[in-house]
Write an enzyme that holds these catalytic residues in place. Structure first.
Site, mmCIF file in Angstrom:
data_model
loop_
_atom_site.group_PDB
_atom_site.id
_atom_site.type_symbol
_atom_site.label_atom_id
_atom_site.label_comp_id
_atom_site.label_asym_id
_atom_site.label_seq_id
_atom_site.Cartn_x
_atom_site.Cartn_y
_atom_site.Cartn_z
ATOM 1 N N ASP A 11 -34.394 45.855 39.477
ATOM 2 C CA ASP A 11 -35.033 46.146 38.832
ATOM 3 C C ASP A 11 -35.480 44.840 37.986
ATOM 4 O OD1 ASP A 11 -37.000 47.379 36.787
ATOM 5 O OD2 ASP A 11 -35.166 48.110 36.111
ATOM 6 N N ASP A 52 -37.255 53.080 38.913
ATOM 7 C CA ASP A 52 -37.644 51.258 38.187
ATOM 8 C C ASP A 52 -36.996 50.707 39.440
ATOM 9 O OD1 ASP A 52 -34.814 51.760 36.826
ATOM 10 O OD2 ASP A 52 -35.591 51.058 35.063
ATOM 11 N N GLY A 103 -27.969 30.582 47.455
ATOM 12 C CA GLY A 103 -27.167 30.692 48.521
ATOM 13 C C GLY A 103 -27.007 31.963 49.190
ATOM 14 N N ASN A 104 -27.537 32.853 47.815
ATOM 15 C CA ASN A 104 -26.393 34.169 48.295
ATOM 16 C C ASN A 104 -26.696 35.215 47.302
ATOM 17 O OD1 ASN A 104 -24.641 36.855 48.532
ATOM 18 N ND2 ASN A 104 -23.681 35.541 50.432
ATOM 19 N N TYR A 228 -25.020 44.121 27.633
ATOM 20 C CA TYR A 228 -25.906 45.387 28.258
ATOM 21 C C TYR A 228 -27.377 44.895 29.267
ATOM 22 C CZ TYR A 228 -28.738 49.349 30.074
ATOM 23 O OH TYR A 228 -28.595 50.561 30.348
ATOM 24 N N LYS A 231 -28.268 49.384 34.263
ATOM 25 C CA LYS A 231 -27.114 49.962 35.410
ATOM 26 C C LYS A 231 -27.268 49.523 36.596
ATOM 27 C CE LYS A 231 -23.245 52.711 33.974
ATOM 28 N NZ LYS A 231 -22.579 51.521 33.322
ATOM 29 N N ASP A 232 -26.537 49.755 37.609
ATOM 30 C CA ASP A 232 -26.447 48.875 38.413
ATOM 31 C C ASP A 232 -26.990 49.580 39.671
ATOM 32 O OD1 ASP A 232 -24.271 47.255 37.577
ATOM 33 O OD2 ASP A 232 -23.344 49.906 37.466
#
Length: 365
Positions: A11, A52, A103-104, A228, A231-232
């Protein structure tokens, strides 16, 4: 030669709160991914959004956790963030927890699900993208797909499914993992998967030969950031047919809009509503949580499709039920079980309230 599918989401800005990613952001991502395809980093890609969140669906020959592929996604999100800031979109760059790529992409904010496999003669794959919820939202539907014969008839009648699957489960709090087999360890597996905020399915493999069946993003933004952020909003890749559940068995669990954590400020339980991509605009109380499903065929590392799996009137009743559940849950206001339990409110105002009231608490007689 094996094919790799990488689905990376973030997002990086939305119109009118947290409702939908602006088309200009997706256009900027398209420019970056097109260049990566032209230079041979990617074989193919498709860009979509669920609410989003921008979801980058990419195919390539580089294997999982490839630095160039992850760098491409990171660059796309960084460039899109600059566009979002120029448009003064809400939450511009909110999922990007670092200024520099290391790198990741793991641990840097965006969610990532990947799998590598040798293509079958026909290889259907369904990509699920969520908004306003957490990775554990996939626990129940994935269990039903790969371990519940009342959902997946093939577990009983198809010899290629009959020996079951192995579930790789992450403990996102203690940062540990365990692999459990079904049907042998079904009850023990369910003891973990029921705790959807802590134990989440990462990958599923076929027991007969270890072939990859499903992969889920398990990143927990708030645990990474220490506050916070949002959300994931997880993504998942699921293979279907010919040794895996049929496409209809893969989408069937979502006909039940089960309760998941997330919704407003990431602090409320609500139903996961399966919707067509065009309806993935969570507005009521920033929700209820949504899931979309895009079906592809993988052909020589190219994406054929997609078909919008939930753009189907047979899911209308599921959406109606989700709306009824949402109405019921909203009437609870700030009370549990609509609001998440206190141990899930660590990154909200609750700790500050308890600290402020600390001296006023007295021992009970």
């Amino acid at each position: 030669m094996k094919t790799t599918i990488s689905v990376i989401k973030a997002d990086v800005g939305s119109v009118a709160g947290h409702a939908v990613a602006h088309e200009a952001l997706k256009k900027k991502c398209d420019e970056i991914l097109a260049e990566a395809r032209d230079t041979g980093i990617l074989e193919d890609y498709y860009i979509t959004n669920c609410g989003d969140d921008i979801d980058l669906i990419m195919t390539h020959r580089n294997g999982e956790e490839n630095e160039e592929v992850h760098q491409t996604a990171w660059n796309a999100f960084r460039e899109a963030t600059e566009v979002a800031r120029g448009l003064k979109l809400y939450g511009a760059g909110q999922d990007l927890l670092s200024d520099t790529f290391s790198g990741n992409i793991k641990g840097m904010g965006p969610g990532c699900a990947e799998m590598e496999f040798k293509e079958r003669p026909s290889d259907p794959v369904i990509i699920f993208c969520c908004d306003k919820t957490e990775p554990g939202a996939f626990n129940l539907p994935l269990f039903r797909m790969f371990a519940d014969p009342f959902n997946t008839a093939g577990l009983v009648i198809d010899p290629t499914l009959h020996n079951g699957y192995e579930f790789e489960v992450f403990d996102v709090v203690e940062h540990k993992k365990v692999t459990m087999a079904c049907p042998d360890e079904m009850y023990d597996l369910l003891a973990l998967l029921g705790s959807i905020s802590r134990y989440v399915i990462k990958k599923i493999h076929r027991r007969d030969d270890g072939e990859i069946a499903a992969s889920v993003s398990t990143e927990r933004l708030n645990l990474m950031a220490g506050k916070y952020i949002g959300k994931d909003d997880p993504v998942a890749i699921v293979r279907a047919q010919s040794g895996f559940p049929a496409a209809g068995e893969v989408v069937e669990p979502f006909a039940f809009p089960h309760l998941v954590g997330g919704w407003m400020r990431g602090s409320h339980n609500g139903p996961l509503m399966p919707v067509a991509q065009r309806d993935a605009t969570p507005v009521r109380f920033d929700g209820p949580p949504r899931v979309i499903g895009l079906g592809f065929q993988i052909a020589d590392c190219k994406l054929v499709g997609p078909i919008d799996m939930f753009d189907d009137p047979s899911f209308d009743r599921s959406r109606q039920l989700a709306s009824e559940i949402a109405e019921y849950m909203r009437r609870h206001g700030p009370f549990e079980p609509h609001r998440l339990p206190s141990d899930e409110m660590e990154y909200t105002s609750l700790p500050g309230v308890l600290e402020k009231l600390g001296d006023r608490f007295e021992d009970m007689d």
